[in-house]
Design a protein around this motif. Structure first.
Motif, PDB file in Angstrom:
ATOM      1  N   UNK B 117       0.858  -1.200   0.000  1.00  0.00           N
ATOM      2  CA  UNK B 117       0.000   0.000   0.000  1.00  0.00           C
ATOM      3  C   UNK B 117       0.889   1.242   0.000  1.00  0.00           C
ATOM      4  N   UNK B 118       0.641   2.078  -0.983  1.00  0.00           N
ATOM      5  CA  UNK B 118       1.490   3.238  -1.208  1.00  0.00           C
ATOM      6  C   UNK B 118       1.459   4.204  -0.016  1.00  0.00           C
ATOM      7  N   UNK B 119       2.623   4.645   0.403  1.00  0.00           N
ATOM      8  CA  UNK B 119       2.710   5.702   1.408  1.00  0.00           C
ATOM      9  C   UNK B 119       2.682   5.220   2.849  1.00  0.00           C
ATOM     10  N   UNK B 120       2.348   3.952   3.063  1.00  0.00           N
ATOM     11  CA  UNK B 120       2.249   3.478   4.451  1.00  0.00           C
ATOM     12  C   UNK B 120       3.597   3.531   5.156  1.00  0.00           C
ATOM     13  N   UNK B 121       4.629   3.060   4.466  1.00  0.00           N
ATOM     14  CA  UNK B 121       5.951   3.023   5.087  1.00  0.00           C
ATOM     15  C   UNK B 121       6.389   4.426   5.488  1.00  0.00           C
ATOM     16  N   UNK B 122       6.070   5.386   4.642  1.00  0.00           N
ATOM     17  CA  UNK B 122       6.539   6.754   4.870  1.00  0.00           C
ATOM     18  C   UNK B 122       5.698   7.486   5.909  1.00  0.00           C
ATOM     19  N   UNK B 123       4.389   7.260   5.898  1.00  0.00           N
ATOM     20  CA  UNK B 123       3.514   8.167   6.649  1.00  0.00           C
ATOM     21  C   UNK B 123       2.755   7.531   7.808  1.00  0.00           C
ATOM     22  N   UNK B 124       2.862   6.217   7.962  1.00  0.00           N
ATOM     23  CA  UNK B 124       2.104   5.600   9.054  1.00  0.00           C
ATOM     24  C   UNK B 124       3.041   5.198  10.190  1.00  0.00           C
ATOM     25  N   UNK B 125       2.510   5.245  11.384  1.00  0.00           N
ATOM     26  CA  UNK B 125       3.222   4.736  12.549  1.00  0.00           C
ATOM     27  C   UNK B 125       2.964   3.240  12.657  1.00  0.00           C
ATOM     28  N   UNK B 231     -13.031  -2.774   4.066  1.00  0.00           N
ATOM     29  CA  UNK B 231     -12.705  -1.510   3.406  1.00  0.00           C
ATOM     30  C   UNK B 231     -11.185  -1.355   3.298  1.00  0.00           C
ATOM     31  N   UNK B 232     -10.619  -1.766   2.180  1.00  0.00           N
ATOM     32  CA  UNK B 232      -9.157  -1.643   2.074  1.00  0.00           C
ATOM     33  C   UNK B 232      -8.698  -0.181   2.019  1.00  0.00           C
ATOM     34  N   UNK B 233      -7.537   0.070   2.588  1.00  0.00           N
ATOM     35  CA  UNK B 233      -6.874   1.364   2.422  1.00  0.00           C
ATOM     36  C   UNK B 233      -6.088   1.298   1.119  1.00  0.00           C
ATOM     37  N   UNK B 234      -6.277   2.311   0.275  1.00  0.00           N
ATOM     38  CA  UNK B 234      -5.607   2.302  -1.018  1.00  0.00           C
ATOM     39  C   UNK B 234      -4.275   3.029  -0.948  1.00  0.00           C
ATOM     40  N   UNK B 235      -4.278   4.107  -0.172  1.00  0.00           N
ATOM     41  CA  UNK B 235      -3.070   4.928  -0.127  1.00  0.00           C
ATOM     42  C   UNK B 235      -3.012   5.683   1.188  1.00  0.00           C
ATOM     43  N   UNK B 236      -1.805   5.880   1.667  1.00  0.00           N
ATOM     44  CA  UNK B 236      -1.606   6.712   2.850  1.00  0.00           C
ATOM     45  C   UNK B 236      -0.771   7.911   2.420  1.00  0.00           C
ATOM     46  N   UNK B 237      -1.208   9.088   2.785  1.00  0.00           N
ATOM     47  CA  UNK B 237      -0.500  10.309   2.388  1.00  0.00           C
ATOM     48  C   UNK B 237      -0.142  11.091   3.656  1.00  0.00           C
ATOM     49  N   UNK B 238       0.608  12.163   3.520  1.00  0.00           N
ATOM     50  CA  UNK B 238       0.884  12.971   4.719  1.00  0.00           C
ATOM     51  C   UNK B 238      -0.396  13.566   5.308  1.00  0.00           C
TER      52      UNK B 238
END
Lengths: 396, 396
Positions: B117-125, B231-238
């Protein structure tokens, strides 16, 4: 003649003491007293350096107004003042409500004075309200937690205090106590933590006796604070500060404590101001208005030598007390008294058990000064809230 | 033959229990036992949801290794493993040090599985270490303090938990207790605070009895948690998360708790892995190596029906205990025993005094489950640190 309407803006030292004095002096129905304040609490501005550093809780530095006000005598309005129209004798709140008055008391406090230094408004914190100091405290802790996840970012552990005046010095004293605790809590090597106290003037604590200044700096240096005196800050950026010397200090935490100016609402209302402060007459009236009074950080008064008094809590309290009495007198057709400040000395804390003080010609150091400061805090609490509040709040 | 060298990587459940068992079973000088760990403490991973939310201190969830290890029998090396060279029987640390071994135990734990999932590594705890959970706790508090200074930013008060598995649910339980406290502390209207628990699978807590799942969701919904199941998460952003439904949730706090994979060091060492986990044999050996053992989240074992066991603390502890005994046996030329997990049931906390559990065919609810969970915590503490540790740590 209908009941006169007294409108007091702000429940800081000046506004609150005016209100409390009015509520003491006036009988029911002698006046309609309305106090407007952003929050439903009064905060003790001179204590804010403690919750800002995290050495005391923010709740400790505030008192619920409900506990201080006699609701039969004073109507409290929780609201934020947007503008004052002195010609119309009205005040507009951000909510859109318009309040009218016969007598207006302006006690709207201060704003940080940034002296035009670029980026300060955007990127620096200031020790100015309960919300602001909770933000500073949380920000500092957040920096420790972030550092542990990005251990190359030592800038997270660098803290800049702009100004070595009263507030800056007191805040450094608390930081000096708090940061070692945070190092412990977050497993951070204390050697990595830096605190810079940066002052443009040629000395810390201008106006204080040089011996006391030296003592204060020695205490704080032992706590790890590094001073840069006579060193103006040229610019504040999201990444730190740039000094006039060309040196750059990388930091995510810049706390600006180098001075305040009067609330800009006052200037916008058309009153003549110097640094946002209205030069009031001896009855604390704004020039040109018989019925507009200014107290606290928005008021500018001068000593016999023609030098302005600094905006201190001590003077604001005295102004409020005098003004409350004067308004009661005016309403009863009696003569008001002139306001003359009685300087009772100055005490600065330097963290737990440490302080300096100047009371008359007497200099106080260390635990004596710290104890005197507690006694002075106690007196203030007693003044506004009686024995109950004093016992509840004072930290011995 | 010289003294055999046993090198244990990681002081999580698996590595620590292997070490403790070895230190119990072996006499002085029967083996050179070395334990390598990033930190000088062991942390109790299954408790981390509490300090992450701020309902318990981070210190509560960790134990200093010094208190657990017998330094005459075990050499402790504080260091981070960089790579494993199984052909050379050596391990390289980030410091550059190289350690050699006769027997290697890999207990290097897990990494978040982000399923691409895009952005998870960067923006999720993620709730994965003491440092990580202190960061989450501070971040949450920071959001409250920021909100009070930017009251239009309600996204600061929106919290997204990705995953309604074990960790996600337990974390939501703590958040449900903690957020009202923060509202109180920061004068925030609780109505403004939102917590979304988002799960791609068609049910929360997959594998749990449906009645227990329903109970858990009811408890958490009463605490204000809003579920979005299937409900899948598609993307995580800032700025938040984008769901597969097209909905966007604005939030500065996304905590990813939807699964883990084995530490990538293991795959990089050339071991064959599935989601970073090594399919070990019945003696917990990595395929192709007689002297390399894998425990905990890096090990993959299957039940009789050929389905993989989930990576739980319970199994990791049992693996460590068995492996410690087996290594002692091997060194003495005795026969090792096969590892067979004994599932003792599952307990999930749902905040203070609330929980669910499945022990055999028995379902547990509410305070009974919460109490059983405390008892299980107590047993673990007793196992690793004796009565002293159990009494010191357990919260009743």
């Amino acid at each position: 003649m209908s009941t006169p309407k007294i409108l007091i803006l702000g429940a800081g030292y000046g506004g609150l003491l005016t209100t409390l004095q009015l509520q003491k002096k006036l009988n029911y129905n002698e006046a309609e007293i309305t106090l407007v304040n952003k929050h439903n609490y009064h905060y003790i501005t001179t204590w804010l350096h403690e919750p800002a550093a995290g050495t005391a809780s923010a709740d400790h530095a505030r008192v619920n107004l409900e506990k201080l006000l006699n609701q039969d005598k004073v109507q409290f309005v929780k609201g934020t003042v947007q503008s004052i129209q002195p010609e119309e004798q009205s005040v507009t709140l951000e909510s859109g409500d318009v309040l009218t008055y016969d007598y207006l008391v302006i006690g709207l406090g201060s704003e940080p004075e940034t002296f035009g230094i670029e980026g300060l408004k955007e990127h620096a914190f200031s020790i100015r309200s309960i919300n602001a100091v909770r933000h500073i405290r949380e920000h500092i802790e957040y920096m420790f937690s972030k550092y542990k996840n990005e251990p190359h970012r030592t800038d997270y552990l660098t803290f800049v205090v702009g100004g070595a005046g009263f507030t800056g010095i007191e805040f450094c004293g608390e930081l000096g106590d708090r940061l070692p605790e945070l190092c412990q809590e977050f497993d951070v090597d204390p050697e990595l933590v830096k605190v810079y106290c940066i002052e443009a003037a040629p000395s810390a604590l201008p106006g204080f006796d040089p011996e006391l200044v030296q003592y204060a700096m020695d205490v704080l240096e032992r706590k790890g604070i590094e001073f840069k005196i006579g060193t103006p800050i040229k610019q504040c950026t999201p990444d730190g500060v740039l000094l006039a010397t060309g040196e750059e200090i990388k930091s995510k935490t810049v706390v600006w404590a180098a001075g305040v100016r009067g609330n800009s609402i006052v200037e916008k209302a058309g009153f003549e101001v110097m640094r946002g402060r209205v030069k009031v007459d001896e009855y604390l009236r704004a020039p040109g208005y018989e019925n507009v009074f200014v107290v606290g950080d928005c008021a500018l008064i001068f000593n016999e030598e023609g030098r302005p008094y600094p905006p201190t809590a001590q003077i604001a309290v005295q102004e409020g007390e005098t003004l409350g009495e004067n308004l009661a007198a005016l309403i009863r057709g009696e003569l008001p008294q002139k306001f003359v400040p009685h300087l009772q000395g100055t005490l600065a804390s330097l963290g737990k058990g440490e302080g300096i003080g100047q009371v008359g010609s007497k200099k106080l150091f260390g635990s004596t000064a710290a104890m005197m400061k507690k006694a002075s805090d106690l007196r203030y609490l007693y003044k506004i809230g009686g024995v109950g509040l004093a016992l509840k709040k004072v930290k011995l």
